[in-house]
Design a protein around this motif. Structure first.
Motif: not given
Length: 116
Positions: A48-51, A64-70, A56-60
């Protein structure tokens, strides 16, 4: 009442007997043979884009279960709808999202996939 209960009990016994008879008449049970299979799962390094705290929470927790694309292919939702979705992932699907990160993720998803 007693007659109805007796009829119900008799009906249940007859149903069970016919079920058992049908099972026994079908012959011996077939053995199940298990095979090892190997699959290659798709990989992705996309995040996921951004700092921000939300990215960070979305990436963490989301990756776990989803791709960014999904996630990015989902319809644009309002902030309240994203909150419902993140809570569903946490509560219904048991995603290990800390309580204090639910709103952070929903706010972030609203910022990148919110209704315009």
């Amino acid at each position: 009442m007693k007659t109805h209960q007796s009829i119900f009990a008799l009906g249940a016994a007859v149903t069970a007997a016919f079920g058992l008879a049908a099972l026994l008449a079908s012959g011996p049970a077939q053995a199940i043979t298990l095979h090892n299979e190997s699959i290659t799962l798709p990989t992705s390094t996309r995040v996921f884009p951004g700092d921000t705290a939300g990215a960070k929470a979305a990436n963490s927790y989301c990756l776990m279960c989803h791709s960014v694309g999904m996630v990015m292919n989902q319809p644009d939702l309002g902030k309240a709808a994203w909150l419902v979705e993140v809570n569903k992932m946490k509560n219904a699907f048991k995603a290990p999202i800390p309580d204090d990160q639910v709103a952070v993720i929903a706010d972030y998803l609203d910022s990148i996939k919110g209704k315009k």
